[in-house]
Design an enzyme around this catalytic site. Structure first.
Site, mmCIF file in Angstrom:
data_model
loop_
_atom_site.group_PDB
_atom_site.id
_atom_site.type_symbol
_atom_site.label_atom_id
_atom_site.label_comp_id
_atom_site.label_asym_id
_atom_site.label_seq_id
_atom_site.Cartn_x
_atom_site.Cartn_y
_atom_site.Cartn_z
ATOM 1 N N ASP A 53 0.870 -1.119 0.041
ATOM 2 C CA ASP A 53 -0.027 0.005 0.169
ATOM 3 C C ASP A 53 1.033 1.410 -0.050
ATOM 4 O O ASP A 53 1.643 1.480 1.020
ATOM 5 C CB ASP A 53 -0.787 -0.043 1.195
ATOM 6 C CG ASP A 53 -1.700 1.133 1.439
ATOM 7 O OD1 ASP A 53 -1.671 2.269 0.534
ATOM 8 O OD2 ASP A 53 -2.599 1.206 2.278
ATOM 9 N N ILE A 54 0.800 2.116 -1.188
ATOM 10 C CA ILE A 54 1.563 3.207 -1.144
ATOM 11 C C ILE A 54 1.510 4.068 -0.005
ATOM 12 O O ILE A 54 2.560 4.963 0.096
ATOM 13 C CB ILE A 54 1.250 3.705 -2.793
ATOM 14 C CG1 ILE A 54 3.052 4.576 -2.792
ATOM 15 C CG2 ILE A 54 0.256 4.506 -2.603
ATOM 16 C CD1 ILE A 54 2.858 5.025 -4.452
ATOM 17 N N ASN A 109 -7.070 12.399 -10.868
ATOM 18 C CA ASN A 109 -7.836 12.497 -11.961
ATOM 19 C C ASN A 109 -7.653 14.165 -12.499
ATOM 20 O O ASN A 109 -6.863 14.747 -11.467
ATOM 21 C CB ASN A 109 -9.321 12.198 -12.243
ATOM 22 C CG ASN A 109 -9.619 13.043 -10.904
ATOM 23 O OD1 ASN A 109 -9.820 14.126 -11.061
ATOM 24 N ND2 ASN A 109 -10.337 12.240 -10.046
ATOM 25 N N VAL A 118 -6.223 4.322 -5.867
ATOM 26 C CA VAL A 118 -4.914 4.849 -5.128
ATOM 27 C C VAL A 118 -4.996 6.276 -4.844
ATOM 28 O O VAL A 118 -4.635 6.897 -3.694
ATOM 29 C CB VAL A 118 -3.581 4.684 -6.006
ATOM 30 C CG1 VAL A 118 -3.408 5.381 -7.177
ATOM 31 C CG2 VAL A 118 -2.446 4.710 -4.854
ATOM 32 N N ASP A 119 -5.851 7.117 -5.502
ATOM 33 C CA ASP A 119 -5.969 8.629 -5.037
ATOM 34 C C ASP A 119 -6.982 8.515 -3.860
ATOM 35 O O ASP A 119 -6.689 9.451 -3.236
ATOM 36 C CB ASP A 119 -6.828 8.917 -6.354
ATOM 37 C CG ASP A 119 -7.079 10.620 -6.514
ATOM 38 O OD1 ASP A 119 -6.380 11.261 -5.696
ATOM 39 O OD2 ASP A 119 -7.573 10.991 -7.264
ATOM 40 N N THR A 128 -3.411 1.785 -14.545
ATOM 41 C CA THR A 128 -3.865 0.422 -14.932
ATOM 42 C C THR A 128 -4.907 -0.084 -13.962
ATOM 43 O O THR A 128 -5.362 -1.232 -14.068
ATOM 44 C CB THR A 128 -2.668 -0.408 -14.696
ATOM 45 O OG1 THR A 128 -2.141 -0.235 -13.259
ATOM 46 C CG2 THR A 128 -1.392 -0.020 -15.520
ATOM 47 N N GLY A 129 -5.649 0.913 -13.361
ATOM 48 C CA GLY A 129 -6.818 0.503 -12.484
ATOM 49 C C GLY A 129 -8.081 0.988 -13.212
ATOM 50 O O GLY A 129 -8.625 0.517 -14.264
ATOM 51 N N TYR A 136 -8.694 3.441 -14.885
ATOM 52 C CA TYR A 136 -8.086 4.091 -16.525
ATOM 53 C C TYR A 136 -7.879 2.944 -17.558
ATOM 54 O O TYR A 136 -7.676 3.238 -18.766
ATOM 55 C CB TYR A 136 -7.196 5.248 -16.374
ATOM 56 C CG TYR A 136 -7.751 6.447 -16.056
ATOM 57 C CD1 TYR A 136 -8.761 6.671 -15.722
ATOM 58 C CD2 TYR A 136 -6.813 7.551 -15.509
ATOM 59 C CE1 TYR A 136 -9.521 7.916 -15.068
ATOM 60 C CE2 TYR A 136 -7.118 8.699 -15.309
ATOM 61 C CZ TYR A 136 -8.462 9.010 -14.994
ATOM 62 O OH TYR A 136 -8.997 10.267 -14.468
#
Ligand code: AR6
Length: 179
Positions: free
Chosen positions: A11-12, A25, A34-35, A119-120, A122
């Site tokens: 988890d970043i 976005n 992640v945002d 890659t999620g 989007y």
């Protein structure tokens, strides 16, 4: 091979670095994936600072503080939405990494962590995205001698395995020892 480039699963929002990168976005006002995780972990001060930035175009990047995150800063970039590959998606994705690394360079950051941008939600195919990401991160490490650590944080084991394969392909295409 770059010993400065690490691929990890995790988890970043838990990563301690000078900066973590957010796959945002264009509004920069938060979202899912992640945002959403970064905004939740950083706290409401992050959204307040993002409001002042007045958005971000795909391929560009903007910097904020990290607030309650262990990371000192967040570099927000906006990846391309995958529309089949004929709309310049690969070039836009490469620019995300370049723009984030330009901020790393300008600020002299010594450590930075990236998620797998686009890659999620989007839907950029991860086999192609991983090759672009690793090519750009490798180029950044070659160019920025003060940069000590670049970590790519993959959320799932399958994504980590894809990046490990892409890194092996990049290494072999450049010849052992030259990457
Ligand atoms: N740590 C690391 N990686 C994560 C985490 C996490 N905590 N959470 C998700 N991922 P996505 P995008 C992975 O959808 O495709 C947002 O709503 C995830 O598994 O977060 O660039 C924005 O506001 C995937 O591999 O970003 C935009 O509207 C990767 O992060 C849109 O999604 C990227 O998935 C951006 O879409």
């Amino acid at each position: 091979m770059d010993t400065k480039l690490a691929l990890i699963q995790g988890d970043i929002t838990r990563v301690d670095a000078d900066a973590i990168v957010n796959a945002a976005n264009s509004s920069l006002l938060g979202g899912g994936g992640v945002d959403g995780a970064i905004h939740r972990a950083a706290g409401p001060e992050l959204l307040a600072e993002c409001r002042e930035l007045r958005g971000c175009a795909p391929g560009q990047a903007k910097l904020t503080k990290g607030y309650r995150l262990p990371a000192r800063h967040v570099i927000h970039t906006v990846g391309p939405v995958w529309r089949g590959g004929g709309q310049g998606e690969a070039a836009t994705l490469a620019r995300c990494y370049q723009s984030a690394l330009a901020i790393v360079e300008a600020r002299g950051f010594r450590s930075v962590a990236f998620p797998s941008i686009s890659t999620g939600v989007y839907r950029f195919p991860i086999d192609r995205a991983s090759a672009i990401a690793l090519r750009e991160l490798h180029a950044g490490l070659e160019r920025l001698p003060f940069l000590e650590k670049v970590t790519v944080v993959l959320f799932s084991q399958a994504d980590l395995e894809t990046y490990v394969r892409a890194l092996a392909a990049l290494t072999s295409s450049r010849g052992a020892g030259n990457v």
